[in-house]
Design a protein around this motif. Structure first.
Motif, mmCIF file in Angstrom:
data_model
loop_
_atom_site.group_PDB
_atom_site.id
_atom_site.type_symbol
_atom_site.label_atom_id
_atom_site.label_comp_id
_atom_site.label_asym_id
_atom_site.label_seq_id
_atom_site.Cartn_x
_atom_site.Cartn_y
_atom_site.Cartn_z
ATOM 1 N N ILE A 248 0.876 -1.187 0.000
ATOM 2 C CA ILE A 248 0.000 0.000 0.000
ATOM 3 C C ILE A 248 0.905 1.227 0.000
ATOM 4 C CG2 ILE A 248 -1.928 1.161 1.157
ATOM 5 C CD1 ILE A 248 -2.503 -1.409 2.661
ATOM 6 N N PRO A 249 1.238 1.771 -1.178
ATOM 7 C CA PRO A 249 2.209 2.876 -1.232
ATOM 8 C C PRO A 249 1.779 4.121 -0.457
ATOM 9 C CG PRO A 249 1.837 1.932 -3.417
ATOM 10 C CD PRO A 249 0.820 1.315 -2.503
ATOM 11 N N ASN A 250 0.459 4.333 -0.346
ATOM 12 C CA ASN A 250 0.003 5.529 0.362
ATOM 13 C C ASN A 250 -0.992 5.126 1.451
ATOM 14 O OD1 ASN A 250 -0.413 8.155 1.011
ATOM 15 N ND2 ASN A 250 -1.615 8.677 -0.818
ATOM 16 N N PRO A 251 -0.500 4.565 2.550
ATOM 17 C CA PRO A 251 -1.410 3.976 3.539
ATOM 18 C C PRO A 251 -2.180 5.010 4.359
ATOM 19 C CG PRO A 251 0.854 3.856 4.326
ATOM 20 C CD PRO A 251 0.912 4.440 2.947
ATOM 21 N N THR A 252 -3.402 4.681 4.696
ATOM 22 C CA THR A 252 -4.196 5.512 5.610
ATOM 23 C C THR A 252 -3.835 5.104 7.042
ATOM 24 O OG1 THR A 252 -5.944 3.856 5.738
ATOM 25 C CG2 THR A 252 -6.136 5.516 3.985
ATOM 26 N N ASP A 253 -4.348 5.859 8.005
ATOM 27 C CA ASP A 253 -4.104 5.480 9.405
ATOM 28 C C ASP A 253 -4.681 4.097 9.693
ATOM 29 O OD1 ASP A 253 -2.649 7.675 10.036
ATOM 30 O OD2 ASP A 253 -4.272 8.758 11.048
ATOM 31 N N ASP A 254 -5.822 3.802 9.077
ATOM 32 C CA ASP A 254 -6.422 2.472 9.284
ATOM 33 C C ASP A 254 -5.520 1.371 8.734
ATOM 34 O OD1 ASP A 254 -8.602 3.230 10.625
ATOM 35 O OD2 ASP A 254 -10.024 3.057 8.952
ATOM 36 N N THR B 54 6.634 4.557 21.085
ATOM 37 C CA THR B 54 6.948 5.589 20.094
ATOM 38 C C THR B 54 5.931 5.587 18.939
ATOM 39 O OG1 THR B 54 8.385 4.089 18.852
ATOM 40 C CG2 THR B 54 9.428 5.412 20.570
ATOM 41 N N TYR B 55 4.781 5.014 19.191
ATOM 42 C CA TYR B 55 3.794 4.803 18.118
ATOM 43 C C TYR B 55 3.401 6.098 17.389
ATOM 44 C CZ TYR B 55 3.291 0.361 20.572
ATOM 45 O OH TYR B 55 3.542 -0.835 21.177
ATOM 46 N N TYR B 56 3.275 7.170 18.157
ATOM 47 C CA TYR B 56 2.822 8.424 17.550
ATOM 48 C C TYR B 56 3.828 8.914 16.508
ATOM 49 C CZ TYR B 56 1.681 13.371 17.174
ATOM 50 O OH TYR B 56 1.373 14.610 16.687
ATOM 51 N N ARG B 57 5.115 8.876 16.881
ATOM 52 C CA ARG B 57 6.143 9.335 15.926
ATOM 53 C C ARG B 57 6.282 8.348 14.769
ATOM 54 N NH1 ARG B 57 8.816 10.470 20.748
ATOM 55 N NH2 ARG B 57 10.486 8.947 20.481
ATOM 56 N N MET B 58 6.066 7.079 15.095
ATOM 57 C CA MET B 58 6.168 6.072 14.041
ATOM 58 C C MET B 58 5.121 6.306 12.955
ATOM 59 S SD MET B 58 7.052 2.318 15.177
ATOM 60 C CE MET B 58 7.466 2.425 16.842
ATOM 61 N N ARG B 59 3.914 6.627 13.401
ATOM 62 C CA ARG B 59 2.841 6.863 12.429
ATOM 63 C C ARG B 59 3.231 8.020 11.492
ATOM 64 N NH1 ARG B 59 -2.262 5.292 12.532
ATOM 65 N NH2 ARG B 59 -2.239 4.756 14.733
ATOM 66 N N LYS B 60 3.772 9.088 12.102
ATOM 67 C CA LYS B 60 4.196 10.231 11.272
ATOM 68 C C LYS B 60 5.291 9.790 10.302
ATOM 69 C CE LYS B 60 5.118 13.583 14.269
ATOM 70 N NZ LYS B 60 5.388 14.958 14.711
ATOM 71 N N ALA B 61 6.215 8.961 10.803
ATOM 72 C CA ALA B 61 7.338 8.523 9.962
ATOM 73 C C ALA B 61 6.847 7.630 8.817
ATOM 74 C CB ALA B 61 8.367 7.786 10.809
ATOM 75 N N ILE B 62 5.841 6.838 9.086
ATOM 76 C CA ILE B 62 5.329 5.965 8.013
ATOM 77 C C ILE B 62 4.721 6.823 6.895
ATOM 78 C CG2 ILE B 62 3.621 4.176 7.444
ATOM 79 C CD1 ILE B 62 4.055 3.125 10.389
ATOM 80 N N HIS B 63 3.956 7.842 7.288
ATOM 81 C CA HIS B 63 3.390 8.733 6.260
ATOM 82 C C HIS B 63 4.512 9.457 5.507
ATOM 83 C CE1 HIS B 63 -0.788 8.051 7.131
ATOM 84 N NE2 HIS B 63 -0.671 8.415 8.393
ATOM 85 N N ARG B 64 5.534 9.882 6.245
ATOM 86 C CA ARG B 64 6.660 10.587 5.612
ATOM 87 C C ARG B 64 7.406 9.632 4.654
ATOM 88 N NH1 ARG B 64 8.638 14.380 2.975
ATOM 89 N NH2 ARG B 64 10.844 14.872 3.303
ATOM 90 N N ALA B 65 7.580 8.393 5.092
ATOM 91 C CA ALA B 65 8.280 7.412 4.238
ATOM 92 C C ALA B 65 7.495 7.192 2.948
ATOM 93 C CB ALA B 65 8.442 6.095 4.991
ATOM 94 N N SER B 66 6.198 7.218 3.063
ATOM 95 C CA SER B 66 5.351 7.067 1.875
ATOM 96 C C SER B 66 5.600 8.215 0.899
ATOM 97 C CB SER B 66 3.885 7.005 2.319
ATOM 98 O OG SER B 66 3.040 7.331 1.267
ATOM 99 N N GLU B 67 5.669 9.452 1.440
ATOM 100 C CA GLU B 67 5.948 10.629 0.592
ATOM 101 C C GLU B 67 7.314 10.498 -0.076
ATOM 102 O OE1 GLU B 67 3.893 13.945 3.487
ATOM 103 O OE2 GLU B 67 6.027 14.178 2.998
ATOM 104 N N LEU B 68 8.321 10.142 0.747
ATOM 105 C CA LEU B 68 9.694 10.048 0.214
ATOM 106 C C LEU B 68 9.788 8.967 -0.872
ATOM 107 C CD1 LEU B 68 11.735 10.349 3.542
ATOM 108 C CD2 LEU B 68 11.676 12.028 1.693
ATOM 109 N N SER B 69 9.106 7.841 -0.657
ATOM 110 C CA SER B 69 9.140 6.766 -1.661
ATOM 111 C C SER B 69 8.497 7.241 -2.952
ATOM 112 C CB SER B 69 8.365 5.537 -1.177
ATOM 113 O OG SER B 69 8.903 5.069 0.000
ATOM 114 N N GLN B 70 7.385 7.983 -2.781
ATOM 115 C CA GLN B 70 6.694 8.504 -3.958
ATOM 116 C C GLN B 70 7.608 9.449 -4.731
ATOM 117 O OE1 GLN B 70 3.711 7.225 -4.881
ATOM 118 N NE2 GLN B 70 4.220 8.343 -6.757
ATOM 119 N N GLN B 71 8.314 10.327 -3.982
ATOM 120 C CA GLN B 71 9.223 11.279 -4.633
ATOM 121 C C GLN B 71 10.318 10.534 -5.391
ATOM 122 O OE1 GLN B 71 10.644 13.896 -1.519
ATOM 123 N NE2 GLN B 71 8.581 14.721 -1.147
#
Ligand code: FES
Ligand code: FES
Lengths: 164, 204
Positions: free
Chosen positions: A116-122, A136-153
């Motif tokens: 799922i290249p662009n995952p939702t919170d669910d 560290t779940y809260y920061r991890m969630r942010k990092a997963i969304h950021r990783a998705s952006e970086l992979s897309q770029q």
């Protein structure tokens, strides 16, 4: 029994009991210490790595099942100079606290973004079910969304380069 | 004299009742290629009971949930970590059954495994159903994956995931998992004979 293991692109012929957990081989035979032992019961996810791109709890995975497959550990993701988007995102969001659980989470994230290249919170809640004792779940969630952006770029850049 | 006549009437009445029940519950007899002996009605019921005793045991029931949540253990607690049916009965996109369950039991971690580890399809949810309802679902082609009796026999007596119930390995504490109350051999025998005798479901 001799098993031919391919880990992070390198072939290792090893002499081992085929029932040995892959995690033991990775850490104790190949001396790759990035993948961690947490529970040994497939419950915490600290030992998560990829076998043919799929996330696997290596404490509960007999080494014989890895024969002829591609194993990827945290050491095989990227380098300090050229980090994988997931590693880069983890650095940017300063995710780790003690750090022990993090390689497992990062490998699980690589598998998530492949599917799922662009995952939702669910999507994240359903698929990233490892355990972090430092919470560290809260920061991890942010990092997963950021990783998705970086992979897309990265993908966009590759497509652009191919056009030139 | 009167007592004898009354006694006779009662016996005839019981006989008629038994005959009518028997007639009502006899579906079309299934012609099976396997060499099975036609047995008396009571043996068929015994076969039915043996089969359902197995199907309602936690080793089987845990993966036939009615709420899309796999269960674990003899107390049938919901699968840890929020695992659900997900896609194709095999969990979620990146964390699926095979993230932890392989094609064999793992003695180190206590994680069970067998080929094509997955939940039974949602249409085959048995949790909360009566024994008769489970049997009806099993035979109903609209819920059983369009399986014929022949295919059901194969599924019940040869599928490695079904037969895993008799080789369930140890749990996370190294304790042997409990087995169904009927041996594998007796179960297979009961399946073949029950279908061979027409797969009769006793009346509710
Ligand atoms: S060490 Fe493998 S899941 Fe905890
Ligand atoms: S960062 Fe300490 S356990 Fe996760």
């Amino acid at each position: 029994m001799e098993i031919s293991l391919k880990v992070n692109g390198e072939l290792y012929p090893i002499e081992v009991d085929p029932e040995t957990p892959l995690l033991w081989v990775i850490r104790d035979v190949l001396d790759l210490k990035g993948t961690k032992f947490g529970c040994g019961k497939a419950a915490c996810g600290a030992c998560t790595l990829l076998v043919d791109g799929n996330s696997v709890r290596s404490c509960s995975f007999a080494v014989k099942f890895a024969e002829g497959k591609e194993v990827t550990t945290i050491e095989g993701l990227g380098t300090k100079e050229n980090p994988h988007p997931v590693q880069q995102a983890w650095i940017e969001e300063v995710v780790p606290q003690c750090g022990y659980c993090q390689p497992g989470f990062m490998m699980a994230t690589v598998a998530l973004l492949k599917n799922i290249p662009n995952p939702t919170d669910d999507d994240i809640d359903r698929n990233i079910i490892n355990v972090c004792r430092c919470a560290t779940y809260y920061r991890m969630r942010k990092a997963i969304h950021r990783a998705s952006e970086l992979s897309q770029q990265e993908t966009d850049k590759r497509v652009e380069n191919n056009k030139v | 004299m009167l007592r004898t006549i009354t006694g006779l009437a009662v016996i005839i009445g019981i006989l008629l009742l038994v005959l009518s029940v028997t007639a009502k519950n006899r579906p079309n007899t299934f012609e099976h290629s396997l060499d099975v002996q036609k047995e008396s009605y009571s043996v068929e019921h015994e076969d039915f009971d043996r089969i359902i005793d197995v199907l309602t045991h936690q080793r089987c029931l845990n993966c036939h949930p009615s709420d899309n949540v796999p269960k674990q253990g003899d107390n049938a607690h919901p699968h840890y970590f929020g695992m659900k049916r997900g896609n194709n009965d095999k969990g979620f996109e990146a964390t699926s059954c095979t993230t932890c369950h392989q094609s064999e039991n793992n003695a180190y971690s206590g994680v069970p495994g067998a080929p094509h580890w997955s939940l039974a399809p949602a249409s085959m949810g048995w949790e909360g159903l009566s024994r008769i309802e489970i049997a009806k679902k099993l035979l109903d082609k609209t819920s059983n994956g369009d399986r014929t009796h022949e295919e059901l026999i194969t599924h019940l007596t040869e599928d490695e995931l079904v037969l895993w119930a008799w080789d369930p390995g140890v749990d996370a504490n190294g304790k042997e998992r409990t087995l169904p109350p009927v041996s594998k051999e007796r179960f297979k025998e009961a399946v073949i004979r029950w279908f061979g005798n027409g797969a009769i479901i006793p009346s509710e």
